[in-house]
Motif scaffolding. Structure first.
Motif, PDB file in Angstrom:
ATOM      1  N   ARG A  69       0.828  -1.211   0.000  1.00  0.00           N
ATOM      2  CA  ARG A  69       0.000   0.000   0.000  1.00  0.00           C
ATOM      3  C   ARG A  69       0.860   1.258   0.000  1.00  0.00           C
ATOM      4  O   ARG A  69       0.513   2.267  -0.619  1.00  0.00           O
ATOM      5  CB  ARG A  69      -0.934  -0.006   1.216  1.00  0.00           C
ATOM      6  N   ARG A  72       2.076   1.674  -3.561  1.00  0.00           N
ATOM      7  CA  ARG A  72       0.984   2.144  -4.420  1.00  0.00           C
ATOM      8  C   ARG A  72       0.711   3.624  -4.195  1.00  0.00           C
ATOM      9  O   ARG A  72       0.459   4.372  -5.149  1.00  0.00           O
ATOM     10  CB  ARG A  72      -0.288   1.341  -4.166  1.00  0.00           C
ATOM     11  N   SER A 240     -10.688  -4.738  -2.886  1.00  0.00           N
ATOM     12  CA  SER A 240     -10.132  -3.489  -2.348  1.00  0.00           C
ATOM     13  C   SER A 240     -10.853  -2.261  -2.893  1.00  0.00           C
ATOM     14  O   SER A 240     -10.381  -1.134  -2.708  1.00  0.00           O
ATOM     15  CB  SER A 240      -8.634  -3.389  -2.676  1.00  0.00           C
ATOM     16  N   GLU A 243     -11.376   0.369  -0.330  1.00  0.00           N
ATOM     17  CA  GLU A 243     -10.173   1.184  -0.102  1.00  0.00           C
ATOM     18  C   GLU A 243     -10.012   2.221  -1.202  1.00  0.00           C
ATOM     19  O   GLU A 243      -9.637   3.379  -0.943  1.00  0.00           O
ATOM     20  CB  GLU A 243      -8.946   0.257  -0.078  1.00  0.00           C
TER      21      GLU A 243
END
Length: 317
Positions: A69, A72, A240, A243
């Motif tokens: 994460r 990303r 996801s 998210e």
């Protein structure tokens, strides 16, 4: 001082400098940037792009630092401030986000292979082309024409990945046969598009959200409680979506969609009767990173495979 597990599991460890190749090195680079000590340089971007997103470092890390994460998020900042490299921009915005163009691109590869001109590809492109298996004559959608899907009171959705449609259509056909034999109606909306995995991973978040919205809308009228797929990358990406829309008005809808996405092996593990379809074969199974590390799916595919192996036994290696 480097973290031992990160050093051991990092797939690019031997290819770039030790102090920046491992997960801890990438985290340090991001922290130095946030502290104002490092600019968003081309070199730093290269080190971040070398991350495969496999999460091997995360599962090996005692505190479970979410390196994937963090990487990303850093890539997203690069995308906003510097845009994407030209080739990546073309692929993300003009090929992967349009199913018909992705199919056309693979048709072009088929044509080049047929006339045996693929040896003229540049070395880097030839290496990527070599990874593709023999391409089928028809896509899944083309194979589906004229075939009536079973109707049943029990319904399940199915998300068709780009690769399944264009490269492995026979896999989806077999999955449908299994589900129909178990008396399920399989619903595959025609409006689905790329799951957005590449866009999400490389920081093209606006495009990733656009694709996610389209997939959510495509299944909105499908009247299914579960959305299956056999692609672990698509599963983990769609799971996801909450998210991806964090803090936005669509967050609740995205989370609801994400909660319904399920690996087909997880769905089938308790539905296939052991020995119902004996298979005299040796099966080789590879754990996809996006299944075993993102979703903790490990035993379920083995249970499904072994269900067909008595008698005779099915050996898993």
């Amino acid at each position: 001082m480097l973290c031992g597990p990160c050093t051991v599991v990092c797939p690019v460890y031997s290819e770039v400098k030790r102090e920046t190749a491992v997960a801890r090195g990438r985290i340090r680079l991001v922290r130095e940037h946030l502290d104002g000590s490092l600019d968003l340089s081309a070199t730093m971007r290269n080190y971040l792009d070398l991350c495969l997103g496999c999460r091997a470092c995360v599962v090996s890390c005692p505190p479970q630092v979410p390196t994937d994460r963090i990487v990303r998020a850093a890539r997203a900042k690069y995308a906003v401030q510097q845009g994407q490299p030209l080739v990546r921009h073309v692929l993300l915005r003009n090929v992967l986000n349009k199913p018909e163009r992705f199919s056309l691109a693979l048709d072009s590869v088929k044509l080049v292979r047929t006339v045996r001109l693929n040896h003229l590809f540049p070395k880097t492109l030839k290496a990527k082309e070599d990874l593709l298996p023999e391409l089928p004559e028809q896509t899944f959608w083309e194979m589906l024409k004229g075939r009536k899907l079973k109707k049943s009171a029990k319904k399940t959705g199915f998300f068709l990945s780009c690769m399944d449609n264009n490269v492995f259509p026979q896999v989806v056909m077999q999955a449908i046969k299994v589900l129909e034999k178990l008396d399920f109606e399989v619903v595959i909306p025609t409006g689905i598009v790329c799951c957005g995995a590449a866009h999400h991973n490389y920081g093209d978040l606006d495009n990733a959200r656009r694709l996610a919205r389209q997939n959510i809308r495509a299944f909105a009228s499908a009247d299914v409680k579960v959305i299956l797929t056999d692609c672990a990358s698509c599963e983990s990406t769609m799971q996801s979506y909450g998210e991806l829309f964090e803090g936005e008005k669509e967050e609740g809808e995205a989370q609801n969609f994400a909660s319904r996405v399920m690996d087909i092996n997880v769905f089938l593990q308790d539905k296939i009767v052991s020995g119902s379809q004996p298979v005299d074969a040796i099966a080789t199974y590879h754990d996809p990173c996006h299944a075993v590390r993102y979703q903790n799916i490990k035993e379920e595919p083995r249970k499904v495979a072994a269900a067909g192996g008595e008698p005779p036994p099915l050996t898993l290696r």
